[in-house]
Write a protein that holds these residues in place. Structure first.
Motif, mmCIF file in Angstrom:
data_model
loop_
_atom_site.group_PDB
_atom_site.id
_atom_site.type_symbol
_atom_site.label_atom_id
_atom_site.label_comp_id
_atom_site.label_asym_id
_atom_site.label_seq_id
_atom_site.Cartn_x
_atom_site.Cartn_y
_atom_site.Cartn_z
ATOM 1 N N LEU A 1 -2.579 -0.450 6.969
ATOM 2 C CA LEU A 1 -1.282 -0.971 7.381
ATOM 3 C C LEU A 1 -1.395 -2.428 7.834
ATOM 4 C CD1 LEU A 1 0.115 2.132 9.319
ATOM 5 C CD2 LEU A 1 0.711 1.367 7.001
ATOM 6 N N ASN A 2 -2.505 -2.785 8.455
ATOM 7 C CA ASN A 2 -2.733 -4.187 8.813
ATOM 8 C C ASN A 2 -2.888 -5.052 7.567
ATOM 9 O OD1 ASN A 2 -2.624 -3.724 11.574
ATOM 10 N ND2 ASN A 2 -4.834 -3.374 11.749
ATOM 11 N N ARG A 3 -3.526 -4.496 6.543
ATOM 12 C CA ARG A 3 -3.728 -5.238 5.282
ATOM 13 C C ARG A 3 -2.405 -5.545 4.603
ATOM 14 N NH1 ARG A 3 -4.726 -8.025 1.248
ATOM 15 N NH2 ARG A 3 -6.303 -7.615 -0.346
ATOM 16 N N ILE A 4 -1.441 -4.621 4.687
ATOM 17 C CA ILE A 4 -0.159 -4.836 4.018
ATOM 18 C C ILE A 4 0.946 -5.268 4.986
ATOM 19 C CG2 ILE A 4 -0.783 -3.219 2.187
ATOM 20 C CD1 ILE A 4 1.216 -1.231 3.422
ATOM 21 N N ASN A 5 0.582 -5.465 6.229
ATOM 22 C CA ASN A 5 1.467 -6.086 7.227
ATOM 23 C C ASN A 5 2.741 -5.287 7.519
ATOM 24 O OD1 ASN A 5 -0.154 -8.534 7.521
ATOM 25 N ND2 ASN A 5 0.534 -9.026 5.443
ATOM 26 N N ILE A 6 2.611 -3.975 7.689
ATOM 27 C CA ILE A 6 3.762 -3.188 8.122
ATOM 28 C C ILE A 6 3.325 -2.205 9.210
ATOM 29 C CG2 ILE A 6 4.964 -3.331 5.907
ATOM 30 C CD1 ILE A 6 4.136 -0.410 5.400
ATOM 31 N N ALA A 7 4.328 -1.666 9.933
ATOM 32 C CA ALA A 7 4.077 -0.616 10.906
ATOM 33 C C ALA A 7 4.048 0.727 10.190
ATOM 34 C CB ALA A 7 5.151 -0.640 11.988
ATOM 35 N N HIS A 8 3.784 1.775 10.926
ATOM 36 C CA HIS A 8 3.673 3.118 10.372
ATOM 37 C C HIS A 8 4.994 3.554 9.740
ATOM 38 C CE1 HIS A 8 2.961 7.416 10.143
ATOM 39 N NE2 HIS A 8 1.698 7.228 10.505
ATOM 40 N N PRO A 9 5.056 3.749 8.386
ATOM 41 C CA PRO A 9 6.310 4.165 7.762
ATOM 42 C C PRO A 9 6.517 5.673 7.869
ATOM 43 C CG PRO A 9 4.653 3.840 6.085
ATOM 44 C CD PRO A 9 4.002 3.493 7.395
ATOM 45 N N GLU A 10 7.773 6.093 7.851
ATOM 46 C CA GLU A 10 8.098 7.509 7.856
ATOM 47 C C GLU A 10 7.957 8.080 6.442
ATOM 48 O OE1 GLU A 10 8.740 9.239 10.576
ATOM 49 O OE2 GLU A 10 8.507 7.433 11.808
ATOM 50 N N ALA A 11 7.767 9.397 6.347
ATOM 51 C CA ALA A 11 7.638 10.064 5.051
ATOM 52 C C ALA A 11 9.024 10.358 4.490
ATOM 53 C CB ALA A 11 6.821 11.347 5.190
ATOM 54 N N THR A 12 9.775 9.282 4.242
ATOM 55 C CA THR A 12 11.143 9.346 3.725
ATOM 56 C C THR A 12 11.242 8.439 2.511
ATOM 57 O OG1 THR A 12 11.846 7.487 5.107
ATOM 58 C CG2 THR A 12 12.051 9.706 6.059
ATOM 59 N N ALA A 13 12.395 8.481 1.832
ATOM 60 C CA ALA A 13 12.598 7.597 0.688
ATOM 61 C C ALA A 13 12.537 6.136 1.124
ATOM 62 C CB ALA A 13 13.937 7.909 0.020
ATOM 63 N N GLU A 14 13.104 5.834 2.294
ATOM 64 C CA GLU A 14 13.070 4.460 2.802
ATOM 65 C C GLU A 14 11.632 4.044 3.134
ATOM 66 O OE1 GLU A 14 15.051 6.867 3.884
ATOM 67 O OE2 GLU A 14 16.996 6.168 3.136
ATOM 68 N N GLY A 15 10.879 4.942 3.764
ATOM 69 C CA GLY A 15 9.490 4.635 4.074
ATOM 70 C C GLY A 15 8.659 4.448 2.828
ATOM 71 N N LEU A 16 8.941 5.237 1.806
ATOM 72 C CA LEU A 16 8.211 5.123 0.548
ATOM 73 C C LEU A 16 8.482 3.774 -0.122
ATOM 74 C CD1 LEU A 16 6.369 6.871 -1.313
ATOM 75 C CD2 LEU A 16 8.454 7.515 -2.542
ATOM 76 N N ALA A 17 9.734 3.354 -0.116
ATOM 77 C CA ALA A 17 10.084 2.061 -0.701
ATOM 78 C C ALA A 17 9.422 0.917 0.064
ATOM 79 C CB ALA A 17 11.608 1.890 -0.698
ATOM 80 N N GLN A 18 9.404 1.020 1.384
ATOM 81 C CA GLN A 18 8.745 0.001 2.201
ATOM 82 C C GLN A 18 7.260 -0.069 1.876
ATOM 83 O OE1 GLN A 18 8.452 0.943 6.367
ATOM 84 N NE2 GLN A 18 8.254 -1.189 6.998
ATOM 85 N N LEU A 19 6.650 1.084 1.701
ATOM 86 C CA LEU A 19 5.222 1.163 1.426
ATOM 87 C C LEU A 19 4.882 0.532 0.084
ATOM 88 C CD1 LEU A 19 2.574 2.403 2.604
ATOM 89 C CD2 LEU A 19 3.089 4.445 1.240
ATOM 90 N N GLN A 20 5.643 0.884 -0.966
ATOM 91 C CA GLN A 20 5.333 0.333 -2.291
ATOM 92 C C GLN A 20 5.466 -1.178 -2.306
ATOM 93 O OE1 GLN A 20 6.677 2.300 -5.919
ATOM 94 N NE2 GLN A 20 7.387 0.350 -6.755
ATOM 95 N N TRP A 21 6.561 -1.691 -1.753
ATOM 96 C CA TRP A 21 6.760 -3.137 -1.781
ATOM 97 C C TRP A 21 5.714 -3.865 -0.939
ATOM 98 C CZ3 TRP A 21 7.656 -7.220 -4.110
ATOM 99 C CH2 TRP A 21 7.864 -8.435 -3.446
ATOM 100 N N ALA A 22 5.374 -3.313 0.206
ATOM 101 C CA ALA A 22 4.384 -3.972 1.067
ATOM 102 C C ALA A 22 3.038 -4.071 0.368
ATOM 103 C CB ALA A 22 4.252 -3.211 2.382
ATOM 104 N N GLN A 23 2.625 -3.015 -0.344
ATOM 105 C CA GLN A 23 1.343 -3.102 -1.053
ATOM 106 C C GLN A 23 1.426 -4.070 -2.223
ATOM 107 O OE1 GLN A 23 -1.077 0.407 -1.670
ATOM 108 N NE2 GLN A 23 -1.800 -0.354 -3.660
#
Length: 280
Positions: free
Chosen positions: A9-31
């Motif tokens: 999470l430090n590598r991709i500069n985000i906080a802990h995302p939730e296991a939701t559609a919104e969290g998934l979208a945040q995760l993909q874009w951050a990576q």
């Protein structure tokens, strides 16, 4: 191995995302925007190591990127840690062709509240920034881009397409055949060693990509392309210094002198041939 989620999470500069559609979208874009696609190891004749410890060392500790089997391999570790309900898929890359090559591109299907999302943070082509809903032919808008996932009766695959020049351009097709570890290892060998460019460009052509808020930066051999909105600019990297500066500044990767010279030699840079051979 215990996966260090906080380091990721430090590598991709985000906080802990939730296991939701919104969290998934945040995760993909951050990576996508933090970790570049790159095939430096295959072009140097090195078979990438897909073991979790090796992926963490290379991408998280050493600040490198990787290609789909590495980048999405890392993402799979994260999806597990975050509690997503997902399955891996192996896709056939098409890039405009009516049929794909070997089943060698790794991505994931994630089930969230009975919606099936295609998640991919490791495609070196013109990829979507966010997950795509697997829904037959539904047009999905992402900034200036339009995508769809349609069923192809001829192949029995779901095909991911992007609208380009008023026509649908096929990126890759996938099915839901069970993916085993041996399938990933076989795909890794194909991607990193098979020199037929139509099947895998990675052993012979340098390909690096990084997504930005403005668009996308791509290096293919000596040509650097920067896309922004509806336009793009291109320039040719003519010297070893140009190559080193682009890898460092555009993609955030620092190579040793030996690694840089090896890549330059594989790319047949004209300058300093004797120096390059000596460094190898």
């Amino acid at each position: 191995m215990t996966f260090d989620l906080n380091k990721y999470l430090n590598r991709i500069n985000i906080a802990h995302p939730e296991a939701t559609a919104e969290g998934l979208a945040q995760l993909q874009w951050a990576q996508l925007s933090s970790i570049p696609f790159e095939n430096i190891d295959p072009i140097r004749g090195i078979l990438p190591d897909l073991e979790p410890a090796a992926l963490s060392k290379k991408i998280l500790d050493e600040g490198r990127g990787g290609y789909c089997l590495e980048l999405n391999g890392l993402l799979g570790l994260v999806l597990t840690e975050l509690g997503f309900n997902f399955e891996p898929i192996l896709a056939r890359v098409r890039m405009g062709r009516p049929e794909g090559g070997p089943r060698a591109h790794l991505a994931f299907l994630v089930n969230i509240e009975n919606d099936l999302w295609l998640v991919d943070a490791g495609f070196g082509g013109p990829c979507p920034k966010k997950p795509l809903l697997v829904s037959n032919g539904q047009i999905q808008h992402q900034d200036h881009d339009q995508f769809r996932v349609r069923n192809d009766p001829a192949s029995g695959e779901w095909v991911v397409e992007k609208l380009q020049n008023d026509d649908w351009f096929a990126l890759y097709g996938f099915d839901r055949a069970k993916v085993q570890r041996c399938d990933l290892e076989a795909a890794n060998v194909v991607c990193s060693t098979w020199s037929q460019a139509t099947l895998s460009p990675f052993p012979e052509h340098l390909l690096m990509c990084r997504n930005t808020e403005q668009g996308r930066i791509q290096l293919y051999n000596k040509t650097l392309t920067e896309s922004c909105g509806y336009g793009q600019t291109k320039r040719l990297l003519e010297t070893l210094d140009d190559l080193e500066a682009s890898i460092r500044n555009d993609f955030g990767i620092t190579l040793t002198a030996a690694e840089l010279h090896h890549v330059a030699w594989a790319m047949r840079f004209d300058s300093s041939d004797t120096e390059i051979q000596t460094a190898l």
